[in-house]
Scaffold this motif. Structure first.
Motif, PDB file in Angstrom:
ATOM      1  N   LYS A  52      37.117  22.166 -27.265  1.00  0.00           N
ATOM      2  CA  LYS A  52      37.027  23.626 -27.415  1.00  0.00           C
ATOM      3  C   LYS A  52      35.580  24.070 -27.620  1.00  0.00           C
ATOM      4  O   LYS A  52      35.134  25.053 -27.023  1.00  0.00           O
ATOM      5  CB  LYS A  52      37.901  24.072 -28.596  1.00  0.00           C
ATOM      6  CG  LYS A  52      38.128  25.569 -28.651  1.00  0.00           C
ATOM      7  CD  LYS A  52      39.035  25.943 -29.821  1.00  0.00           C
ATOM      8  CE  LYS A  52      40.420  25.395 -29.579  1.00  0.00           C
ATOM      9  NZ  LYS A  52      41.408  25.800 -30.573  1.00  0.00           N
ATOM     10  N   LYS A  56      33.428  26.492 -25.185  1.00  0.00           N
ATOM     11  CA  LYS A  56      32.817  27.704 -25.752  1.00  0.00           C
ATOM     12  C   LYS A  56      31.316  27.730 -25.483  1.00  0.00           C
ATOM     13  O   LYS A  56      30.760  28.748 -25.069  1.00  0.00           O
ATOM     14  CB  LYS A  56      33.104  27.765 -27.251  1.00  0.00           C
ATOM     15  CG  LYS A  56      32.628  29.030 -27.910  1.00  0.00           C
ATOM     16  CD  LYS A  56      33.023  29.055 -29.382  1.00  0.00           C
ATOM     17  CE  LYS A  56      32.526  30.358 -29.989  1.00  0.00           C
ATOM     18  NZ  LYS A  56      32.647  30.388 -31.421  1.00  0.00           N
ATOM     19  N   GLU A 108      42.245  21.559 -22.527  1.00  0.00           N
ATOM     20  CA  GLU A 108      41.906  22.614 -23.477  1.00  0.00           C
ATOM     21  C   GLU A 108      41.448  23.903 -22.796  1.00  0.00           C
ATOM     22  O   GLU A 108      41.662  24.985 -23.325  1.00  0.00           O
ATOM     23  CB  GLU A 108      40.840  22.122 -24.461  1.00  0.00           C
ATOM     24  CG  GLU A 108      40.633  23.010 -25.653  1.00  0.00           C
ATOM     25  CD  GLU A 108      41.892  23.252 -26.473  1.00  0.00           C
ATOM     26  OE1 GLU A 108      42.055  24.381 -26.982  1.00  0.00           O
ATOM     27  OE2 GLU A 108      42.717  22.327 -26.610  1.00  0.00           O
ATOM     28  N   PHE A 112      42.274  27.667 -23.835  1.00  0.00           N
ATOM     29  CA  PHE A 112      41.154  28.552 -24.148  1.00  0.00           C
ATOM     30  C   PHE A 112      41.277  29.888 -23.421  1.00  0.00           C
ATOM     31  O   PHE A 112      41.030  30.944 -23.977  1.00  0.00           O
ATOM     32  CB  PHE A 112      39.848  27.846 -23.761  1.00  0.00           C
ATOM     33  CG  PHE A 112      38.599  28.521 -24.223  1.00  0.00           C
ATOM     34  CD1 PHE A 112      38.121  28.328 -25.505  1.00  0.00           C
ATOM     35  CD2 PHE A 112      37.870  29.334 -23.363  1.00  0.00           C
ATOM     36  CE1 PHE A 112      36.947  28.933 -25.937  1.00  0.00           C
ATOM     37  CE2 PHE A 112      36.701  29.948 -23.783  1.00  0.00           C
ATOM     38  CZ  PHE A 112      36.241  29.756 -25.071  1.00  0.00           C
ATOM     39  N   SER A 113      41.692  29.840 -22.152  1.00  0.00           N
ATOM     40  CA  SER A 113      41.787  31.052 -21.332  1.00  0.00           C
ATOM     41  C   SER A 113      43.198  31.638 -21.304  1.00  0.00           C
ATOM     42  O   SER A 113      43.387  32.751 -20.815  1.00  0.00           O
ATOM     43  CB  SER A 113      41.385  30.725 -19.899  1.00  0.00           C
ATOM     44  OG  SER A 113      42.287  29.773 -19.347  1.00  0.00           O
TER      45      SER A 113
END
Length: 152
Positions: A52, A56, A108, A112-113
């Motif tokens: 993550k 990011k 991930e 995340f999206s």
């Protein structure tokens, strides 16, 4: 013929014989981390957190970021190829991340999206969509506008 003469000369002088070792089946495989290292089949919290943070950081540091299968020079699926072609047609600078090289990021990035498929395009830190949405936005001119705004 010159190469053949040189090889014949080497054989005559040394008894030189080239050694051919065929590549085994492992030579063509990638070394990708296993996705299920724990007994329950799920990645650990630490592995998920690292993935993550990596996502990011990539999204924040790059105005135009494409998570894809393969890379811009050698896309590994038709959808990723289309995404590269769309961005190439716009002539914009962008970064890519090959999700096939990191199984944890591969999983991930979908969380995340909140989007289940790859490729995924981020512009100025915002998730825009996958291949179909990129094509629609390209055709309408919205993608060019969004990227120009991000670069301004």
């Amino acid at each position: 013929t010159t190469l053949l003469s040189l090889l014949s000369l080497l054989v005559a002088i040394d008894g030189f014989r080239p050694v051919f070792k065929p590549a085994g089946p492992r030579a063509l495989t990638r070394s990708v981390p296993r996705m299920a290292p724990t007994a329950d089949g799920m990645p650990t919290e630490e592995e998920t957190g690292v993935a993550k943070q990596k996502i990011k950081k990539l999204v924040e540091e790059n105005k135009v970021m494409l998570f894809m299968k393969g890379n811009r020079m050698f896309p590994q699926c038709g959808f990723s190829n289309t995404a590269v072609q769309v961005l190439g047609a716009l002539g914009v600078e962008y970064e890519t991340f090959d999700i096939l090289e990191d199984a944890f990021v591969r999983q991930e990035v979908k969380t995340f999206s909140n989007w289940p498929t790859i490729p995924q395009l981020y512009v100025d830190g915002e998730f825009l969509g996958g291949c179909d949405i990129m094509v629609e936005m390209f055709e309408s001119g919205e993608l060019k506008e969004a990227i120009e705004e991000a670069k301004a």
